[in-house]
Design an enzyme around this catalytic site. Sequence first.
Site, PDB file in Angstrom:
ATOM      1  CD  GLU A 277       3.276   2.283   0.475  1.00 39.00           C
ATOM      2  OE1 GLU A 277       3.479   3.341   1.091  1.00 39.00           O
ATOM      3  OE2 GLU A 277       3.826   2.041  -0.630  1.00 39.00           O
TER       4      GLU A 277
ATOM      5  CG  ASP B 206       9.428   4.928   0.668  1.00 37.77           C
ATOM      6  OD1 ASP B 206       9.109   4.832  -0.534  1.00 37.77           O
ATOM      7  OD2 ASP B 206       9.039   4.117   1.528  1.00 37.77           O
TER       8      ASP B 206
END
Length: 628
Positions: free
Chosen positions: A514, A308
Amino acid sequence: MAKATIFLVGFLILHCWVAMAEAEYLKYKDPKQPLNTRIKDLVGRMSLEEKVGQMVQIDRSVASVDVMKKYYIGSLLSGGGSVPKPQASAKDWVDMVNEFQKGALSTRLGIPMIYGIDAVHGHNNVYKATIFPHNIGLGATRDPQLVKKIGEATALEARATGIPYVFAPCIAVCRDPRWGRCYESYSEDHTIVQSMTEIIPGLQGDIPSNSPKGVPFVAGNKKVAACAKHFVGDGGTTKGINENNTVVSRHELLSIHMPAYYNSIIHGVSTIMVSYSSWNGEKMHANRDLITGFLKNTLRFRGFVTSDWQGIDLITSTPHANYTYSIQTAVNAGIDMIMIPYNYTEFIDGLTFLVKNNAIPMSRIDDAVKRILRVKFVMGLFENPLADYSLVDQLGSQEHRELAREAVRKSLVLLKNGENADKPLLPLPKKASKILVAGSHADNLGYQCGGWTIEWQGHSGNHITSGTTILSAIKNTVDKDTDIIYKEYPDPDYVKSNNFSYAIVVVGEKPYAETSGDSLNLTISSHGYDTINNVCAGVKCVVVLITGRPVVIQPYLDKIEGLVAAWLPGSEGHGVTDVLFGDYGFSGKLSRTWFKSVDQLPMNVGDSHYDPLFPFGFGLTTQPYKAT
């Protein structure tokens, strides 16, 4: 002199013939050669520099033609909001991607780069793209074939901009709505998440029946490589804290969080992204047992594993504290491509040093490069590395907007309809003397699209992209003689003194993505509850919730006659009014448990303490009005 000239000409002819013969024997450039032959041939020609370059993924903002050429960069990406220019057209995107690609093609071996982007609810970074409902809403549709069509549309819109790789789908199983990424999860139930992996053949194409298990598949230049994420357990962290620790047994990990990866691999998914989170205290970016041992060796996944964004930096408790250690740990764990995405020279120097000093074996580098090349060969990048303008009209096409509208109306969940079944409020009559529309989310396209829309965190307002707000859709749907009054925050006296036929209150969460979406209280935005109280105390009302998850609503439920969970519906507000006004019936079913109080969390279907406000699978239905 004549003899010398003849000799020289002969030598030149021979040299050209040899050069041509060598060109003919570049097996990796021959699409007729078997896949593994092409991979082996190319890897055998590559220097360490070229191999390391293939493992590098950087953001477009730090890339240039010279950088691509000098460092043999294997991949570029657009992070959230990383665009060629504000409101860039499809042609702007194609031109940018092709320019970078020409840099990659000008290297000694001409290995094309692969350009990736987050396309998590449509091609959501791109101005005027179709914005589909977020995954939580798609889970409520219970319609895998619809989700497959969304994958097909998303692939076409990505290819319209010259992009062949998307970081989707998110196959997290969100077990706690306090998590800021819960809207990216189809459901708390892994079986629903598994069924929704049907989006992968939508994005990539249907895998042929004779395709070897685990080998990626992409069906040509109208499809894109997909990425199942985030491996593994991202939706199970303690209290839903993003990037935190998932404390579960191996049995729970494999039975709840892993199953959708089995389906993804069977569908031929090209890439898998590793999660920021930890499992029982061990960072997933460092977990060799699960990445290499389980994913690659047990499940026989043959695509490539990607980190990521700055994921390897977070292996150390202080980010980037010991980058050499992070590189060594992540690459040895089995991560093939590193989303760096900025400090690429530090990464390249570090990885090169580690290989030369035998801290990372060349066999591990070769495995990574083979996997990356396998995806590039399978998707036809070597044959068709440059995009053209032939698909630009697909971006935000009317056909795709109609599909998104269908997805919206199928995703809406009717939670309450009147005081009792004999007196339903919905569907609403289109013909009424005067209707009040209230709330912060009624006329805000950015709010109804949510996070990951044009920018990473999303945005407020009606000019972020093209679409239809719920207020506009209401005005377009009701009878021409019906008076629509919009007031964002009406006070009780205004509501009671205006003799409204009924009210539609549209409230919810502001956009987030997020960690910034993590919430321990799960309340809606300021004024939301006040608006419900002020309006619903004075006139019969339907409340439409625009949220990325279940939120606190029980204390207000008695005042509300009609309650609709609309999730984050995206750009097509008409999908909401299609069911509110009865052109279609409500059919959505909760893909998540709706709690009474946050003190109950985590609470998922099957738990011993299960006592929900609305249970998993709940959803009232209505019949469409018959045309007269």
